[in-house]
Enzyme design. Structure first.
Site, PDB file in Angstrom:
ATOM      1  N   ILE A 298      48.507  36.414  44.928  1.00 39.01           N
ATOM      2  CA  ILE A 298      47.158  36.831  45.866  1.00 39.01           C
ATOM      3  C   ILE A 298      45.737  37.448  44.785  1.00 39.01           C
ATOM      4  O   ILE A 298      46.014  38.471  44.814  1.00 39.01           O
ATOM      5  CB  ILE A 298      47.686  37.616  46.881  1.00 39.01           C
ATOM      6  CG1 ILE A 298      48.276  37.314  47.814  1.00 39.01           C
ATOM      7  CG2 ILE A 298      46.181  37.837  47.666  1.00 39.01           C
ATOM      8  CD1 ILE A 298      48.010  36.544  48.970  1.00 39.01           C
ATOM      9  N   PRO A 299      45.091  36.050  44.564  1.00 43.56           N
ATOM     10  CA  PRO A 299      44.572  36.310  43.596  1.00 43.56           C
ATOM     11  C   PRO A 299      43.300  37.483  43.980  1.00 43.56           C
ATOM     12  O   PRO A 299      42.278  37.636  44.022  1.00 43.56           O
ATOM     13  CB  PRO A 299      43.954  35.267  43.431  1.00 43.56           C
ATOM     14  CG  PRO A 299      43.494  34.640  44.537  1.00 43.56           C
ATOM     15  CD  PRO A 299      44.552  34.848  45.637  1.00 43.56           C
ATOM     16  N   CYS A 300      43.424  38.504  44.038  1.00 47.62           N
ATOM     17  CA  CYS A 300      42.582  39.589  44.162  1.00 47.62           C
ATOM     18  C   CYS A 300      41.271  40.087  43.321  1.00 47.62           C
ATOM     19  O   CYS A 300      40.304  41.044  43.368  1.00 47.62           O
ATOM     20  CB  CYS A 300      43.388  41.045  44.543  1.00 47.62           C
ATOM     21  SG  CYS A 300      44.495  41.980  43.728  1.00 47.62           S
ATOM     22  N   HIS A 301      41.101  40.120  41.817  1.00 45.13           N
ATOM     23  CA  HIS A 301      40.750  39.598  40.625  1.00 45.13           C
ATOM     24  C   HIS A 301      39.937  38.942  40.652  1.00 45.13           C
ATOM     25  O   HIS A 301      38.586  38.508  40.657  1.00 45.13           O
ATOM     26  CB  HIS A 301      41.600  39.210  39.655  1.00 45.13           C
ATOM     27  CG  HIS A 301      42.002  37.784  39.292  1.00 45.13           C
ATOM     28  ND1 HIS A 301      42.967  37.702  39.873  1.00 45.13           N
ATOM     29  CD2 HIS A 301      41.430  36.835  38.912  1.00 45.13           C
ATOM     30  CE1 HIS A 301      43.276  36.576  39.444  1.00 45.13           C
ATOM     31  NE2 HIS A 301      42.399  35.874  39.166  1.00 45.13           N
TER      32      HIS A 301
END
Length: 425
Positions: free
Chosen positions: A144-147
């Protein structure tokens, strides 16, 4: 995030260019599921974090988790990796956090969004802070690419493994910076005026035909990279269909969208004659090979065909038609109406058309890039979501026998199973 279960998960470790990464997993509902992904902080390697959070956790390899670790290593080496979320134990998250994580998951490599825009997308325009909190506690970073989520001014905001790593990840994905902590302003994902997602390519907005045509190559690539993308066992809808077809004495079946052949071979093994269509060369190669290995070649005819075109069969050829999630692929409503009409044409009188589709109650509905007509693009795949009204709209010339809701897979996906009978004039 909800309180974790008392049983400590097992964990796997993998060295990467960004330091060791730990994947913690446990068996949930009889399936190995990822509970946490831990990256390494300069002062706190992932292995040490595991022992601090789960002191009783033990290092254990897993044939299910090894491919995930391979993908993480490839991703952190700069490769364009599309992660699946099917192995994530999203039940550990609250309903709100799940909605935030799914919205974040839809942001593709090379694009970014903001906390405020995600809140607006989730119909909570004042919820930017809550979105930030949900992402700050993301149990599954990278997958989950929260960056990829920033402040509205392009500032980095926060990241549980430090802003230095967040910037490095974004730069690796091609995001340019105007200073130490701010990206060059761009068209943010989820940033169109309607508040719904619309990916804007540099060469301008793609036409619907271009987008749908691009799906063929995307499926071709995906199926060639993943040998058993959907598993080897037949789907539950195929089992239900086979029982119904046998009960009614159906013999010759048309299957649309054969994928990697798990349902095709199941039908053939049950004694049915199966004509299977798919528009990818990889699917046909796989199905033909499996049919030959299983001694079922005489019962399976595999044809490459795009269902947006007329079906390559004479009128009243088949006793039944079956398709599992073909209707909910990248097809417009007009194309689906034409397809239903073509199926009606090639079915014999009293023939059955049984298909499944993902419903508007599915967790992915509304996530990702809106393509119109309840079509949404998530992680590169365009999905057409159905309500009951759309199913009835596609039933022209049929008696609609049943619309049954069911769930499938670890997310789980929410689907309808539709059974229709060709109306006898």
């Amino acid at each position: 995030m909800k309180q974790a279960r008392s049983i400590s998960p097992a964990f796997c470790l993998r060295d990467t260019p960004f330091g060791p990464v730990a994947v913690l997993w446990s068996v949930y509902r009889n399936e190995p599921k990822i509970c946490r992904v831990l990256l390494s902080h300069p002062e706190n390697p992932a292995g040490d974090s595991v022992k601090k959070i789960f002191p009783d956790s033990e290092l254990a390899s897993s044939s299910t988790m090894n491919p995930v670790l391979d993908q993480i290593e490839a991703f952190l080496s700069g490769e364009d990796v599309r992660f699946s979320i099917d192995r994530l134990c999203l039940d550990l998250c609250s309903a709100f956090q799940r909605s935030v994580l799914l919205a974040d998951y839809a942001i593709p490599r090379g694009l970014v969004s903001t906390y405020k825009l995600i809140a607006k997308h989730l119909a909570n325009p004042k919820g930017a802070r809550a979105v930030g909190t949900a992402l700050a506690n993301n149990p599954f970073p990278l997958i989950i690419p929260c960056h990829r989520v920033l402040r509205s001014d392009g500032g980095l905001g926060g990241f549980q493994y430090g802003l230095k790593m967040k910037r490095a990840l974004l730069e690796m994905e091609g995001i340019a910076f105007r200073d130490e902590e701010h990206v060059v302003m761009q068209d943010f994902f989820y940033g169109d005026q309607s508040g719904k997602a619309e990916r804007k390519e540099q060469r301008g907005k793609q036409s619907m035909d271009e987008m749908l045509n691009a799906q063929q190559q995307h499926w071709e690539n995906t199926l060639s990279e993943t040998e058993e993308m959907f598993g080897a066992e037949p789907s539950e809808p195929a089992r239900v269909a086979a029982e119904l077809f046998q009960k009614e004495g159906k013999k010759r079946i048309l299957e649309l969208g054969g994928g990697q052949g798990r349902d095709t071979l199941f039908f053939a093994g049950k004694g049915f004659s199966v004509d299977v269509l798919d528009y990818t060369e990889q699917s046909l190669t796989t199905i033909v090979k499996k049919a030959r290995q299983s001694g079922l070649s005489d019962r399976v005819a595999a044809i490459r065909h795009d269902v947006r075109k007329p079906l390559p069969f004479r009128d009243e050829t088949f006793d039944a038609c079956y398709s599992h999630m073909l209707y909910c692929m990248a097809l417009t409503t007009a194309e689906l109406e034409q397809l239903s009409s073509e199926i009606h044409r090639v079915l014999r009188p009293d023939g059955l058309n049984l298909y499944t589709v993902r419903s508007t109650g599915d967790a992915h509905y509304g996530a990702g890039v809106s393509r119109g007509e309840d079509l949404y693009e998530v992680a590169g795949f365009i999905v057409h979501f159905f309500n009951r009204e759309k199913i009835k709209q596609l039933a022209k010339g049929y008696d609609l026998i049943g619309i049954e809701a069911f769930e499938e897979g670890p997310l789980p996906r929410k689907l309808f199973r539709v059974t229709m009978r060709k109306r006898v004039k």
